[in-house]
Write an enzyme that holds these catalytic residues in place. Structure first.
Site, mmCIF file in Angstrom:
data_model
loop_
_atom_site.group_PDB
_atom_site.id
_atom_site.type_symbol
_atom_site.label_atom_id
_atom_site.label_comp_id
_atom_site.label_asym_id
_atom_site.label_seq_id
_atom_site.Cartn_x
_atom_site.Cartn_y
_atom_site.Cartn_z
ATOM 1 C CD GLU A 5 -19.262 39.204 -2.906
ATOM 2 O OE1 GLU A 5 -18.558 39.386 -3.897
ATOM 3 O OE2 GLU A 5 -19.901 38.166 -2.720
ATOM 4 C CD GLU A 22 -24.359 39.016 -3.292
ATOM 5 O OE1 GLU A 22 -23.729 38.108 -3.871
ATOM 6 O OE2 GLU A 22 -23.988 40.203 -3.300
HETATM 7 C C1 BGP Z 1 -21.112 38.088 -5.739
HETATM 8 C C2 BGP Z 1 -21.554 39.493 -6.097
HETATM 9 C C3 BGP Z 1 -22.838 39.609 -6.815
HETATM 10 C C4 BGP Z 1 -23.239 38.379 -7.633
HETATM 11 C C5 BGP Z 1 -22.770 37.073 -7.047
HETATM 12 C C6 BGP Z 1 -22.942 35.903 -7.995
HETATM 13 O O1 BGP Z 1 -19.725 38.094 -5.754
HETATM 14 O O2 BGP Z 1 -21.685 40.267 -4.904
HETATM 15 O O3 BGP Z 1 -22.735 40.774 -7.586
HETATM 16 O O4 BGP Z 1 -22.875 38.543 -8.953
HETATM 17 O O5 BGP Z 1 -21.430 37.115 -6.660
HETATM 18 O O6 BGP Z 1 -21.773 35.787 -8.766
HETATM 19 P P1 BGP Z 1 -21.915 35.608 -10.336
HETATM 20 O O7 BGP Z 1 -22.818 36.709 -10.795
HETATM 21 O O8 BGP Z 1 -20.529 35.711 -10.865
HETATM 22 O O9 BGP Z 1 -22.534 34.246 -10.553
#
Ligand code: BGP
Length: 487
Positions: free
Chosen positions: A192, A386
């Protein structure tokens, strides 16, 4: 030329799997020579709307470094994959994973980021993980930096704000590219990369934050430029070490819609979309887009570039574009109110969409829209690395977790992926986020669970770490076995 048959389904070698990040999964934060990452000093949110990844001060860093206990929660980040990796990978294999996205924690390899020699115990750990994956023919997809910059580089040189961090990063990438040249085929440079707009967690600099004064924006975009150069040089370096490597960029895709058909709102949404695609414009096309020149001029931002930086960007274009997709947002020409819907969905609520327990607006069709947008704009293979639903899971009286809500979320998104493939999008794979419950990135909570596998640990780090299959475990096994047909 018209072809009789549009694609009817996912490719035979479609890379089904799951995705994690070292700093949210591994634990073992201070074992076998590992140094602290920047991710381990962010604060834990106390309110589901709080976004903790940028809330860092020099004091909180000092506290994190001073506290050697395992109870300081941010440092405990993880579910001890460090000692459970064989069990966890066996569970991924039981679901039939073809691929597994993971990150290498940079300070496991170079504890301070500027060490003369790499940490052999750190290198050996990832050798063991890759060998375990190879036993089950699971293809690793490795993120080189997933919010895991060595904290020492923040203290020494303010992370990416300093151009010298490029050389530190390239020493690390050269080390792991060479060490794992025959074990890893797919690499991602920065997780990201647009997270630099989140301040500290993206830039590794305590001086960048979420404020938008011209001075702060200058800092953030200068740090980002150093990352763009580092990413391009790493792509070139990787291809020289193994010409078979496929190296991708990674974007947090924020699909957004205009609040009304008012052209003012439509223009505001286009502006927001360009602000998201700016990062992939640079990494996939190899140059800064013109619309950013206007933004830089209007904010008096003057990027300090070395003479050959633009050539480096042109020569370091990525092989594929990977991205995360969770939700969509609404953009209006009016400034967003303070009552943001959730901790990452600023602005107005979309009346047509349901909202997750953390306020994220659930929009499967938005994934098809994003896939078409990215394919039309870049014409490089796409990889969803993701996607998932963070939710509060309860253990039922029968001792099981009946997470039908997660199955429904994932099914609807996979259905839209299949539609996008029929639209002609070249989609390489899908690694859902968090196949095993891990620490939330934005809030540092354990209670925000994504996994097919439940882990017995609470928000304070208490628990047996016992693993338990949820209902979605066997559902996903069917999805993979049928290559996305049996949903
Ligand atoms: C993205 C990241 C991941 C993951 C995901 C879910 O921004 O790349 O690391 O964490 O978000 O977000 P969260 O864990 O805050 O629910």
């Amino acid at each position: 030329m018209y072809k009789e048959q549009a694609p009817t389904g996912f490719k035979p070698d479609f890379l089904w799997g799951g995705a994690t990040a070292a700093n949210q999964l591994e634990g073992g934060w201070n074992l076998d020579g590992k140094g602290l990452t920047t991710a381990e000093v962010v604060k834990k949110a106390t309110d589901r709307k709080v976004f903790s990844m940028s809330d860092v001060s020099k004091e909180s860093i000092k506290e994190a470094i001073a506290d050697k206990s395992d109870t300081n929660y941010p440092k405990r980040r993880g579910v001890d994959f460090y000692h459970h990796y064989k069990e966890d990978i066996a569970l991924f294999a039981e679901m039939g994973f073809k691929s597994y996205r993971m990150s290498i924690a940079w300070p496991r390899i170079f504890p301070n980021g500027d060490d003369a020699e790499p940490n052999e115990k750190g290198l050996a750990f990832y050798d063991d993980v890759f060998d375990e994956l190879a036993k089950y023919d699971i293809e690793p997809v490795v993120t080189l930096s997933h919010y895991e910059m060595p904290l020492h580089l923040t203290q020494k040189q303010n992370g990416w704000a300093s151009r010298s961090t490029i050389d530190d990063f390239l020493k690390y990438t050269e080390t792991v590219f060479k060490r794992y040249r025959d074990k890893v085929h797919y690499w991602l440079t920065f997780n990201e990369i647009n997270s630099t707009t989140f301040g500290f967690i993206g830039s590794g600099s305590v001086d960048t934050d979420l404020s938008t004064t011209d001075e702060k924006l200058q800092l953030r975009y200068q740090a980002l430029h150093h990352q763009f150069v580092a990413s391009a040089l790493a792509v070139k370096q990787g291809h020289e070490i193994n010409s078979e490597f496929e190296i991708g960029s990674m974007l947090a895709r924020t699909q957004t819609y205009p609040a009304t058909p008012n052209p003012e709102d439509v223009r505001a949404a286009q502006d927001a979309d360009q602000a998201n695609l700016f990062y992939t414009d640079v990494q996939v096309r190899g140059e800064y887009p013109e619309y950013m020149n206007r933004f830089f001029n209007e904010h008096y931002i003057v990027l300090q570039m070395a003479p050959d930086d633009e050539q480096i960007l042109r020569e370091g274009k990525v092989d594929f574009l990977s991205f995360s997709y969770y939700m969509s947002t609404v953009t209006s020409n009016q400034p967003a109110g303070d009552d943001s819907v959730g901790n990452m969905t600023f602005g107005e609520k979309n009346p047509y969409l349901e909202t997750s327990d953390w306020g994220w607006q659930i929009d499967p069709i938005g994934l098809r829209i994003s896939l078409n947008t990215l394919w039309d704009r870049y014409r490089v293979p796409l990889f969803i690395v993701e996607n998932g639903l963070g939710a509060v899971d309860q253990i039922s009286e029968d001792g099981q977790i009946h997470d039908q809500y997660r199955i429904d979320y994932l099914r609807k998104h996979i259905e839209q992926m299949a539609e996008a493939v029929k639209d002609g999008v070249d989609l390489m794979g899908y690694t859902m986020w968090g196949p095993i419950d891990i620490i939330s990135a934005s809030t540092s909570e354990m209670s925000k669970r994504y996994g097919f596998i439940y882990v017995d640990q609470d928000d304070e780090g208490n628990g047996t770490l016992k693993r338990l299959k949820k209902d979605s475990f066997n559902w996903y096994k069917k999805v993979i076995a049928s290559n996305g047909i049996d949903l």
